[in-house]
Design an enzyme around this catalytic site. Structure first.
Site, PDB file in Angstrom:
ATOM      1  N   ARG A 114     -68.908 -62.262 -16.594  1.00  0.00           N
ATOM      2  CA  ARG A 114     -68.439 -60.976 -17.115  1.00  0.00           C
ATOM      3  C   ARG A 114     -68.465 -61.041 -18.634  1.00  0.00           C
ATOM      4  O   ARG A 114     -67.974 -62.018 -19.214  1.00  0.00           O
ATOM      5  CB  ARG A 114     -67.016 -60.749 -16.596  1.00  0.00           C
ATOM      6  CG  ARG A 114     -66.418 -59.433 -16.987  1.00  0.00           C
ATOM      7  CD  ARG A 114     -64.969 -59.328 -16.522  1.00  0.00           C
ATOM      8  NE  ARG A 114     -64.053 -59.553 -17.622  1.00  0.00           N
ATOM      9  CZ  ARG A 114     -62.791 -59.135 -17.655  1.00  0.00           C
ATOM     10  NH1 ARG A 114     -62.270 -58.492 -16.612  1.00  0.00           N
ATOM     11  NH2 ARG A 114     -62.015 -59.376 -18.690  1.00  0.00           N
ATOM     12  N   TYR A 151     -59.381 -54.868 -24.824  1.00  0.00           N
ATOM     13  CA  TYR A 151     -59.117 -55.473 -23.521  1.00  0.00           C
ATOM     14  C   TYR A 151     -60.162 -56.556 -23.225  1.00  0.00           C
ATOM     15  O   TYR A 151     -61.361 -56.342 -23.438  1.00  0.00           O
ATOM     16  CB  TYR A 151     -59.148 -54.433 -22.377  1.00  0.00           C
ATOM     17  CG  TYR A 151     -59.277 -55.142 -21.067  1.00  0.00           C
ATOM     18  CD1 TYR A 151     -58.168 -55.782 -20.523  1.00  0.00           C
ATOM     19  CD2 TYR A 151     -60.515 -55.304 -20.450  1.00  0.00           C
ATOM     20  CE1 TYR A 151     -58.292 -56.548 -19.377  1.00  0.00           C
ATOM     21  CE2 TYR A 151     -60.645 -56.061 -19.301  1.00  0.00           C
ATOM     22  CZ  TYR A 151     -59.526 -56.683 -18.770  1.00  0.00           C
ATOM     23  OH  TYR A 151     -59.660 -57.463 -17.656  1.00  0.00           O
ATOM     24  N   ASP A 163     -66.103 -54.963 -17.424  1.00  0.00           N
ATOM     25  CA  ASP A 163     -64.882 -54.274 -16.994  1.00  0.00           C
ATOM     26  C   ASP A 163     -64.486 -53.239 -18.043  1.00  0.00           C
ATOM     27  O   ASP A 163     -64.182 -53.596 -19.187  1.00  0.00           O
ATOM     28  CB  ASP A 163     -63.754 -55.317 -16.833  1.00  0.00           C
ATOM     29  CG  ASP A 163     -62.490 -54.718 -16.229  1.00  0.00           C
ATOM     30  OD1 ASP A 163     -62.437 -53.482 -16.041  1.00  0.00           O
ATOM     31  OD2 ASP A 163     -61.557 -55.498 -15.950  1.00  0.00           O
ATOM     32  N   HIS A 220     -61.913 -51.204 -17.600  1.00  0.00           N
ATOM     33  CA  HIS A 220     -60.447 -51.153 -17.511  1.00  0.00           C
ATOM     34  C   HIS A 220     -59.878 -49.738 -17.501  1.00  0.00           C
ATOM     35  O   HIS A 220     -58.899 -49.436 -18.196  1.00  0.00           O
ATOM     36  CB  HIS A 220     -59.821 -52.008 -18.637  1.00  0.00           C
ATOM     37  CG  HIS A 220     -58.671 -52.831 -18.154  1.00  0.00           C
ATOM     38  ND1 HIS A 220     -57.374 -52.539 -18.465  1.00  0.00           N
ATOM     39  CD2 HIS A 220     -58.613 -53.925 -17.373  1.00  0.00           C
ATOM     40  CE1 HIS A 220     -56.577 -53.425 -17.909  1.00  0.00           C
ATOM     41  NE2 HIS A 220     -57.307 -54.273 -17.229  1.00  0.00           N
ATOM     42  N   GLU A 225     -67.126 -52.215 -13.822  1.00  0.00           N
ATOM     43  CA  GLU A 225     -65.819 -52.193 -13.133  1.00  0.00           C
ATOM     44  C   GLU A 225     -64.873 -51.170 -13.757  1.00  0.00           C
ATOM     45  O   GLU A 225     -64.842 -51.009 -14.980  1.00  0.00           O
ATOM     46  CB  GLU A 225     -65.219 -53.601 -13.258  1.00  0.00           C
ATOM     47  CG  GLU A 225     -63.821 -53.745 -12.703  1.00  0.00           C
ATOM     48  CD  GLU A 225     -63.277 -55.147 -12.962  1.00  0.00           C
ATOM     49  OE1 GLU A 225     -64.077 -56.098 -13.123  1.00  0.00           O
ATOM     50  OE2 GLU A 225     -62.039 -55.282 -13.030  1.00  0.00           O
ATOM     51  N   GLU A 280     -58.695 -53.119  -8.340  1.00  0.00           N
ATOM     52  CA  GLU A 280     -57.701 -54.179  -8.553  1.00  0.00           C
ATOM     53  C   GLU A 280     -56.279 -53.637  -8.549  1.00  0.00           C
ATOM     54  O   GLU A 280     -55.343 -54.384  -8.285  1.00  0.00           O
ATOM     55  CB  GLU A 280     -57.994 -54.953  -9.852  1.00  0.00           C
ATOM     56  CG  GLU A 280     -57.841 -54.132 -11.104  1.00  0.00           C
ATOM     57  CD  GLU A 280     -58.231 -54.899 -12.364  1.00  0.00           C
ATOM     58  OE1 GLU A 280     -59.222 -55.626 -12.320  1.00  0.00           O
ATOM     59  OE2 GLU A 280     -57.528 -54.747 -13.373  1.00  0.00           O
ATOM     60  N   ARG A 282     -62.415 -53.974  -5.098  1.00  0.00           N
ATOM     61  CA  ARG A 282     -61.742 -55.105  -5.755  1.00  0.00           C
ATOM     62  C   ARG A 282     -60.299 -55.321  -5.303  1.00  0.00           C
ATOM     63  O   ARG A 282     -59.573 -56.111  -5.889  1.00  0.00           O
ATOM     64  CB  ARG A 282     -61.798 -54.903  -7.279  1.00  0.00           C
ATOM     65  CG  ARG A 282     -63.166 -55.274  -7.787  1.00  0.00           C
ATOM     66  CD  ARG A 282     -63.306 -55.188  -9.259  1.00  0.00           C
ATOM     67  NE  ARG A 282     -62.238 -55.738 -10.056  1.00  0.00           N
ATOM     68  CZ  ARG A 282     -61.975 -57.034 -10.225  1.00  0.00           C
ATOM     69  NH1 ARG A 282     -62.716 -57.929  -9.621  1.00  0.00           N
ATOM     70  NH2 ARG A 282     -60.982 -57.418 -11.000  1.00  0.00           N
ATOM     71  N   GLU A 304     -63.737 -62.914  -8.464  1.00  0.00           N
ATOM     72  CA  GLU A 304     -63.421 -63.169  -9.877  1.00  0.00           C
ATOM     73  C   GLU A 304     -62.716 -64.527 -10.002  1.00  0.00           C
ATOM     74  O   GLU A 304     -61.871 -64.869  -9.184  1.00  0.00           O
ATOM     75  CB  GLU A 304     -62.498 -62.062 -10.401  1.00  0.00           C
ATOM     76  CG  GLU A 304     -62.111 -62.223 -11.855  1.00  0.00           C
ATOM     77  CD  GLU A 304     -61.232 -61.074 -12.345  1.00  0.00           C
ATOM     78  OE1 GLU A 304     -60.674 -60.323 -11.512  1.00  0.00           O
ATOM     79  OE2 GLU A 304     -61.108 -60.924 -13.571  1.00  0.00           O
ATOM     80  N   TRP A 320     -54.258 -48.166 -20.365  1.00  0.00           N
ATOM     81  CA  TRP A 320     -54.504 -49.505 -20.927  1.00  0.00           C
ATOM     82  C   TRP A 320     -55.535 -50.260 -20.139  1.00  0.00           C
ATOM     83  O   TRP A 320     -55.838 -50.263 -19.126  1.00  0.00           O
ATOM     84  CB  TRP A 320     -53.214 -50.357 -20.997  1.00  0.00           C
ATOM     85  CG  TRP A 320     -53.591 -51.725 -21.472  1.00  0.00           C
ATOM     86  CD1 TRP A 320     -53.944 -52.089 -22.735  1.00  0.00           C
ATOM     87  CD2 TRP A 320     -53.712 -52.905 -20.652  1.00  0.00           C
ATOM     88  NE1 TRP A 320     -54.281 -53.419 -22.776  1.00  0.00           N
ATOM     89  CE2 TRP A 320     -54.162 -53.942 -21.506  1.00  0.00           C
ATOM     90  CE3 TRP A 320     -53.517 -53.189 -19.302  1.00  0.00           C
ATOM     91  CZ2 TRP A 320     -54.390 -55.235 -21.058  1.00  0.00           C
ATOM     92  CZ3 TRP A 320     -53.745 -54.462 -18.839  1.00  0.00           C
ATOM     93  CH2 TRP A 320     -54.170 -55.487 -19.718  1.00  0.00           C
TER      94      TRP A 320
HETATM   95  O1  KDG Z   1     -59.350 -59.380 -14.203  1.00  0.00           O
HETATM   96  C1  KDG Z   1     -59.529 -58.188 -14.379  1.00  0.00           C
HETATM   97  O2  KDG Z   1     -60.549 -57.592 -14.049  1.00  0.00           O
HETATM   98  C2  KDG Z   1     -58.469 -57.397 -15.018  1.00  0.00           C
HETATM   99  O3  KDG Z   1     -58.696 -56.241 -15.270  1.00  0.00           O
HETATM  100  C3  KDG Z   1     -57.202 -58.100 -15.313  1.00  0.00           C
HETATM  101  C4  KDG Z   1     -56.001 -57.194 -15.428  1.00  0.00           C
HETATM  102  O4  KDG Z   1     -55.944 -56.622 -16.690  1.00  0.00           O
HETATM  103  C5  KDG Z   1     -54.756 -57.989 -15.183  1.00  0.00           C
HETATM  104  O5  KDG Z   1     -54.843 -58.619 -13.948  1.00  0.00           O
HETATM  105  C6  KDG Z   1     -53.525 -57.122 -15.255  1.00  0.00           C
HETATM  106  O6  KDG Z   1     -52.406 -57.845 -14.851  1.00  0.00           O
HETATM  107 MG    MG Z   2     -60.411 -55.505 -14.116  1.00  0.00          MG
END
Ligand code: KDG
Ligand code: MG
Length: 403
Positions: free
Chosen positions: A148, A160, A211, A213, A237, A263, A284, A340, A403
């Site tokens: 990644r 991030y 990612d 996010h 992602e 996630e 995920r 992951e 976030w």
């Molecule tokens: O691992 C990832 O893809 C994430 O986005 C991690 C997250 O920000 C994290 O697990 C939040 O607790």
């Molecule tokens: Mg993620």
């Protein structure tokens, strides 16, 4: 009948916070489950201690499905990350016990191995594009087949996925939420440049992932997915916030870049439409936040009908107990995609000794009976819980953003 004699919640912070459930049966067999919900750990600990443990005592540890249904339907208040993480911990611990009693590694009970190991992806990040690519090369040299890539965004103080100290990335970095500044316009300029440079330097034999996010609008995400098409990502992602599953339709209409999300999902209802309408390629959802192995199996079975594969969340805020459970699960399902893998600290690994191993780009859960992971309660005592929050994001004008 194998009566549950005790169930205890262990909260510790070996490098970061973890909530662990340990269930013991009358014959002395015990199982462990992860209940960690980053930044909201104590809410799950209380849910377990105050509302679940009293209902578990005396039940038959072998009745995993019935206990799952009892906790889910019996609460009346269904779903949500706190509830589902608590149920997940019970579920993991009970599967651990069942497999230990059978004397088998859990994946054998789940149907046996479908592959030689679980393909994993590592996290390469850097302030600049060059630094990110240099990090990716280190992982490739270690045998990783998928990486990644996350890089700093020029003009933003923090991004991030980009670690400040260059060693480990732990976003829950303060005892009150840090405030970050975000600009999607700036971000959208740098990401295609990152992947163009990465393909130039890393070639085409490595899977590349990214990612976002949950920060873009659907049309912004569609633009990025389209811009990234020439670089053939394994996945993009969390392109958009996913409460509105229909958001993904717009991205799909514009691009063939594979999409992953989930996630933050905690039940099959969070992804039903995404899966049935084939709006994503990878789901995920993970063992700890989506109700344990019992519920994740239901999600994966639905996904298999629609050619959606798994790509379980595996950041370091998921303990080695979840990683072990995810590896047994992934090894045994037909539609596994990727896992992951972010490395835990030495402190975490010392508190949670485990049998899973990395080799040649794959993780394998090992052959110990049960999950193959334990908690060293004595060692855990040296690391008391420390309050830690995830950051929040504001736009440049001060307005709150995802976030
Ligand atoms: O691992 C990832 O893809 C994430 O986005 C991690 C997250 O920000 C994290 O697990 C939040 O607790
Ligand atoms: Mg993620």
């Amino acid at each position: 009948m194998l009566n549950i004699k005790s169930a205890r919640v262990i909260t510790s912070s070996p490098g970061r916070n973890f909530v662990t459930l340990k269930i013991e049966t009358e014959d002395g067999t015990y199982g462990v489950g992860d209940a960690t919900l980053n930044g909201r750990e104590l809410a799950v600990a209380s849910y377990l201690e105050d509302h679940i443990v009293p209902c578990l005592l005396g039940r038959d540890a072998h009745q995993i499905e019935d206990i799952w249904q009892y906790l889910y339907k019996g609460a009346y208040w269904r779903r949500g990350p706190v509830t589902m993480s608590a149920i997940a911990a019970v579920d993991m611990a009970l599967w651990d016990i069942k497999a230990k009693v059978a004397g088998l590694p859990l994946y054998q009970l789940l149907g046996g191995a479908c592959r030689k190991g679980n393909l994993v992806y590592a996290h390469a990040n850097g302030e600049s594009i060059a630094e990110t690519i240099a990090e990716a090369k280190k992982y490739i040299a270690q045998g990783y087949r998928a990486v990644r890539l996350q890089c700093g965004v020029p003009g933003l103080g923090s991004t991030y996925g980009v670690s400040k100290d260059k060693t480990r990335y732990e976003p829950a970095d303060a005892d009150l939420p840090s405030e970050n500044i975000w600009s999607t316009e700036k971000y959208l300029r740098v990401v295609p440049e990152l992947f163009a440079a990465a393909r130039e330097e890393l070639g085409w034999d490595i899977h590349l992932l990214h990612d976002a996010h949950h920060r873009m609008s659907p049309i912004e995400a569609a633009r990025l997915a389209k811009d990234l098409e020439p670089y053939r990502l394994f996945w993009l992602e969390d392109a958009v916030p996913a409460e509105n599953q229909a958001n993904f339709r717009l991205i799909r209409q514009h691009s063939t870049t594979p999409l992953a999300v989930g996630e933050v999902f905690n039940s099959i209802w969070d992804c039903k439409q995404l899966i049935e309408e084939q709006l994503i390629d990878y789901i995920r959802a993970t063992v700890v936040h989506a109700g344990g192995i019992t519920h994740l199996r239901r999600i994966a079975n639905l996904a298999a009908l629609y050619n959606v594969r798994t790509g379980c969340h595996g950041a370091t805020d998921l303990s080695p107990v979840t990683m072990a459970a995810a590896l047994h699960f992934g090894l045994s399902i037909p539609n596994f995609g990727i896992q992951e893998y972010m490395h835990h600290t030495d402190e975490t690994n010392a508190v949670f000794p485990h049998s899973y191993t990395f080799s040649d780009g794959y993780l394998h859960p090992g052959e110990k009976s049960g999950l193959g992971v334990d908690i060293d309660e004595e060692a855990a005592k040296d690391f008391p819980y420390q309050r830690a929050f995830l950051p929040v994001n504001r736009l440049e004008d001060g307005g709150m953003h995802d976030w």
